[in-house]
Design an enzyme around this catalytic site. Structure first.
Site, PDB file in Angstrom:
ATOM      1  N   ALA A  36       0.815  -1.210   0.000  1.00 55.64           N
ATOM      2  CA  ALA A  36       0.000   0.000   0.000  1.00 55.64           C
ATOM      3  C   ALA A  36       0.851   1.264   0.000  1.00 55.64           C
ATOM      4  O   ALA A  36       0.374   2.349  -0.330  1.00 55.64           O
ATOM      5  CB  ALA A  36      -0.928   0.005   1.217  1.00 55.64           C
ATOM      6  N   ARG A  56      10.734   7.001  -2.497  1.00 60.35           N
ATOM      7  CA  ARG A  56      12.116   7.094  -2.977  1.00 60.35           C
ATOM      8  C   ARG A  56      12.271   6.718  -4.454  1.00 60.35           C
ATOM      9  O   ARG A  56      13.317   6.927  -5.044  1.00 60.35           O
ATOM     10  CB  ARG A  56      13.039   6.226  -2.090  1.00 60.35           C
ATOM     11  N   GLN A  92      -6.088  -0.361   2.157  1.00 51.96           N
ATOM     12  CA  GLN A  92      -5.681   0.407   3.336  1.00 51.96           C
ATOM     13  C   GLN A  92      -5.800   1.871   2.906  1.00 51.96           C
ATOM     14  O   GLN A  92      -4.979   2.366   2.135  1.00 51.96           O
ATOM     15  CB  GLN A  92      -4.232   0.078   3.725  1.00 51.96           C
ATOM     16  N   GLY A 145       1.060   2.748   8.424  1.00 47.71           N
ATOM     17  CA  GLY A 145       2.150   1.878   8.857  1.00 47.71           C
ATOM     18  C   GLY A 145       1.894   0.419   8.517  1.00 47.71           C
ATOM     19  O   GLY A 145       0.762   0.023   8.232  1.00 47.71           O
ATOM     20  N   GLY A 152       5.775  -6.109  -0.548  1.00 48.49           N
ATOM     21  CA  GLY A 152       5.595  -5.994  -1.998  1.00 48.49           C
ATOM     22  C   GLY A 152       6.842  -5.570  -2.731  1.00 48.49           C
ATOM     23  O   GLY A 152       6.901  -5.640  -3.961  1.00 48.49           O
ATOM     24  N   ASP A 153       7.870  -5.137  -2.011  1.00 44.31           N
ATOM     25  CA  ASP A 153       9.082  -4.641  -2.675  1.00 44.31           C
ATOM     26  C   ASP A 153      10.303  -5.538  -2.450  1.00 44.31           C
ATOM     27  O   ASP A 153      11.437  -5.089  -2.586  1.00 44.31           O
ATOM     28  CB  ASP A 153       9.377  -3.191  -2.223  1.00 44.31           C
TER      29      ASP A 153
HETATM   30  C1  UD1 Z   1      10.209  -2.474   7.103  1.00 43.71           C
HETATM   31  C2  UD1 Z   1      10.324  -2.948   8.556  1.00 43.71           C
HETATM   32  C3  UD1 Z   1      11.802  -3.065   8.919  1.00 43.71           C
HETATM   33  C4  UD1 Z   1      12.488  -4.037   7.974  1.00 43.71           C
HETATM   34  C5  UD1 Z   1      12.243  -3.623   6.518  1.00 43.71           C
HETATM   35  C6  UD1 Z   1      12.730  -4.714   5.593  1.00 43.71           C
HETATM   36  C7  UD1 Z   1       8.351  -2.002   9.666  1.00 43.71           C
HETATM   37  C8  UD1 Z   1       7.866  -0.998  10.627  1.00 43.71           C
HETATM   38  N1  UD1 Z   1       9.664  -1.996   9.423  1.00 43.71           N
HETATM   39  O1  UD1 Z   1      10.808  -1.193   7.030  1.00 43.71           O
HETATM   40  O2  UD1 Z   1      11.941  -3.544  10.247  1.00 43.71           O
HETATM   41  O3  UD1 Z   1      13.871  -4.087   8.247  1.00 43.71           O
HETATM   42  O4  UD1 Z   1      10.841  -3.419   6.254  1.00 43.71           O
HETATM   43  O5  UD1 Z   1      12.588  -4.360   4.241  1.00 43.71           O
HETATM   44  O6  UD1 Z   1       7.575  -2.820   9.192  1.00 43.71           O
HETATM   45  N2  UD1 Z   1       3.226  -0.639   3.797  1.00 43.71           N
HETATM   46  C9  UD1 Z   1       1.854  -0.624   3.673  1.00 43.71           C
HETATM   47  N3  UD1 Z   1       1.151   0.311   4.345  1.00 43.71           N
HETATM   48  C10 UD1 Z   1       1.746   1.213   5.169  1.00 43.71           C
HETATM   49  C11 UD1 Z   1       3.151   1.187   5.300  1.00 43.71           C
HETATM   50  C12 UD1 Z   1       3.857   0.246   4.606  1.00 43.71           C
HETATM   51  O7  UD1 Z   1       1.281  -1.429   2.938  1.00 43.71           O
HETATM   52  O8  UD1 Z   1       1.025   2.006   5.766  1.00 43.71           O
HETATM   53  C13 UD1 Z   1       3.981  -1.654   3.047  1.00 43.71           C
HETATM   54  C14 UD1 Z   1       4.923  -1.039   2.035  1.00 43.71           C
HETATM   55  O9  UD1 Z   1       4.285  -0.863   0.783  1.00 43.71           O
HETATM   56  C15 UD1 Z   1       6.043  -2.080   1.973  1.00 43.71           C
HETATM   57  C16 UD1 Z   1       6.023  -2.718   3.349  1.00 43.71           C
HETATM   58  O10 UD1 Z   1       4.784  -2.376   3.941  1.00 43.71           O
HETATM   59  O11 UD1 Z   1       5.789  -3.072   1.016  1.00 43.71           O
HETATM   60  C17 UD1 Z   1       7.150  -2.209   4.251  1.00 43.71           C
HETATM   61  O12 UD1 Z   1       7.022  -0.832   4.404  1.00 43.71           O
HETATM   62  P1  UD1 Z   1       8.256   0.163   4.247  1.00 43.71           P
HETATM   63  O13 UD1 Z   1       7.773   1.547   4.482  1.00 43.71           O
HETATM   64  O14 UD1 Z   1       8.995  -0.120   2.999  1.00 43.71           O
HETATM   65  O15 UD1 Z   1       9.083  -0.286   5.524  1.00 43.71           O
HETATM   66  P2  UD1 Z   1      10.638  -0.175   5.753  1.00 43.71           P
HETATM   67  O16 UD1 Z   1      10.947   1.174   6.241  1.00 43.71           O
HETATM   68  O17 UD1 Z   1      11.358  -0.682   4.585  1.00 43.71           O
HETATM   69 CA    CA Z   2      10.975  -1.312   2.209  1.00 47.36          CA
END
Ligand code: UD1
Ligand code: CA
Length: 456
Positions: A11, A16, A72, A77, A101-102
């Site tokens: 979501a 970046r 969402q 988060g 997803g990434d």
């Molecule tokens: C997250 C982890 C971190 C881990 C890292 C590994 C959390 C809080 N932190 O950090 O501990 O080391 O991944 O790659 O989870 N997403 C949603 N909705 C939201 C926020 C995020 O769907 O509201 C999804 C994003 O699209 C993504 C994933 O959750 O696919 C992770 O979110 P991202 O913001 O990339 O977290 P990181 O900072 O990478």
């Molecule tokens: Ca990430």
């Protein structure tokens, strides 16, 4: 996988990437990032993708009918994202595999191993971890004295002491569904990002004396997230190298591999050589003994044994054994080229079939045509297949010789064993074994001005 549901978090905006297109829809090695992640969990009971940022576009781009989308609305988060799936998982008491997803390089086997460890240890949560030289923005793993996981601390919220920990959270987990949702109701957003972190459920479950396993793997690339286009290119390079490595190990020669791009969907038999700067894509199948390139592009084509394709474009075509193509040929969709035929420089073939031993060696356009075997097409021959509205067919029989610079005005049928004089413009059918000549007779006239006047 029985009693196992996969949740893919997608979501987030992917700020970046600095892109109008959601990050997960960007392509890596010919496929969307999200498609690759989704394939990791093929065969699970259910696949849920949490969408938010440009959700309509993301949903439209995923064709997999087994996917359930959950919205969402606000990206509060990763914990909040998982919470949204609760409504479609009522009464589900099995295991939940959570992927980002990434993170597209993760192997199916690794997820299988994580699930096996989770079951064997009777854990409520298991997370893939990895040691990293430079753990930068990744969450850090805090272990209990007995080796189980105590907490995950996000880099932004970590003290200097915790930042020194090299073991990181991959963001790939298995949870027992019931325990996860009950813990998710207890997380707060009192952290530096003001988000509901999924990682916070770990310390909650640990405080409740539940068992959490950290499953450490050694290859960090498998779990590296793609957060910008530089990381995208690096991950793609890694995948491309793996494909080339497998091909080379299986007996394909690749000269200067750093310039060669072969998609993983391509099949190539041993003793074929791929020369520099060659791209092979899609559902291409190549038999043994071929030499492809240098400088060739081949897509969705079937190439039989001992074919040579030099500096040419070939797509959607079927090429029989011992054919020689190029340099600078363009073989387009729905073309079939028969055994030992030869397509030479600056010749374009579209939606046509070319028989055995037939030669189209120089500067020709053959479109919507059916050519028999042992035909010689002279340099500069053009099938005039388009009248401005419709496309028309040209047929040429076996053993016919078409003189250079002939125009064949379609629809037209040229028989077997015909000889067409060079420079002809053929507008009518020619029967078997005849000579056709369709050009003005040459005349010799007296000069009005003496040639010496024009000479300096
Ligand atoms: C997250 C982890 C971190 C881990 C890292 C590994 C959390 C809080 N932190 O950090 O501990 O080391 O991944 O790659 O989870 N997403 C949603 N909705 C939201 C926020 C995020 O769907 O509201 C999804 C994003 O699209 C993504 C994933 O959750 O696919 C992770 O979110 P991202 O913001 O990339 O977290 P990181 O900072 O990478
Ligand atoms: Ca990430």
């Amino acid at each position: 996988m029985k009693n196992t549901v996969a949740i893919i978090l997608a979501a987030g905006e992917g700020t970046r990437f600095k892109s109008e297109t959601p990050k997960v829809l960007h392509k890596i090695f010919g496929k969307m990032i999200i498609e690759r992640v989704s394939e990791i969990v093929d065969g699970f009971d259910k696949k849920i993708i949490v969408v938010g940022h440009k959700s309509e576009l993301v949903k439209k781009s995923i064709s997999d009918k087994n996917v359930i989308f959950v919205e969402q609305n606000k990206q509060l988060g990763s914990g909040d994202a998982v919470k949204q799936t609760e409504k479609v998982l009522k009464n589900f008491t099995g295991d939940l595999v959570i992927l980002s997803g990434d993170v597209p390089l993760l192997k199916k086997e690794t997820v299988g191993k994580l699930l096996a460890v989770h079951k064997k240890e009777k854990a409520v949560a298991s997370v893939i971890t990895c040691e990293m030289e430079n753990p930068s923005h990744y969450g850090r793993i805090i272990r209990n004295a007995d080796g189980t996981v105590k907490a995950i601390v996000e880099a932004k919220d970590a003290s200097d002491e915790i930042k020194k920990i090299k073991e990181i959270n991959s963001g790939i987990y298995v949870f027992s569904a019931k325990e996860l949702f009950s813990a998710l109701h207890k997380i707060k957003n009192d952290n530096s990002k003001g988000e509901y972190y999924l990682t916070d459920v770990i310390s909650i479950l640990n405080r409740e004396k539940r068992k959490i396993i950290g499953y450490k793997i050694s290859d960090f690339r498998e779990i590296s997230g793609i957060n910008n286009r530089y990381e995208l290119a690096a991950a793609e390079n890694y995948m491309r190298d793996k494909v080339l490595e497998n091909l080379m190990i299986s007996g394909v020669t690749i000269v200067n591999p750093s310039t060669v791009y072969v998609e993983e969907t391509v099949e190539i038999e041993r003793d074929t050589t791929i020369m520099p700067s060659t791209i092979i894509k899609g559902k291409t199948k190549i038999r043994s003994g071929c030499v492809l390139g240098p400088f060739s592009y081949i897509e969705d084509s079937i190439i039989d044994k001992n074919v040579e394709i030099r500096a040419s474009f070939v797509y959607g075509a079927e090429i029989a054994a011992d054919v020689k193509i190029g340099p600078f040929s363009h073989i387009r969709k729905e073309t079939k080229i028969g055994r030992s035929a030869r397509i030479g420089n600056f010749s374009e073939i579209k939606k046509s079939s070319i028989g055995e031993n037939t030669k189209v060696s120089h500067l020709s356009y053959i479109g919507d045509s059916q050519l028999g075997k042992n035909i010689n097409i002279g340099a500069g021959t053009i099938t005039c297949n388009y009248d401005g509205k419709n496309k028309h067919k040209t047929e040429i029989g076996d053993y016919t010789f078409v003189g250079s610079n002939t125009n064949l005005i379609a629809p037209v049928k040229i028989g077997r064993g015909v000889l067409i004089a060079a420079g002809s413009t053929i507008t009518h059918d020619v029967p078997d074994n005849k000579l056709a000549i369709a050009r003005e007779r040459q005349v010799i006239k007296r000069l009005k001005v003496k040639s010496s006047v024009r000479e300096d």
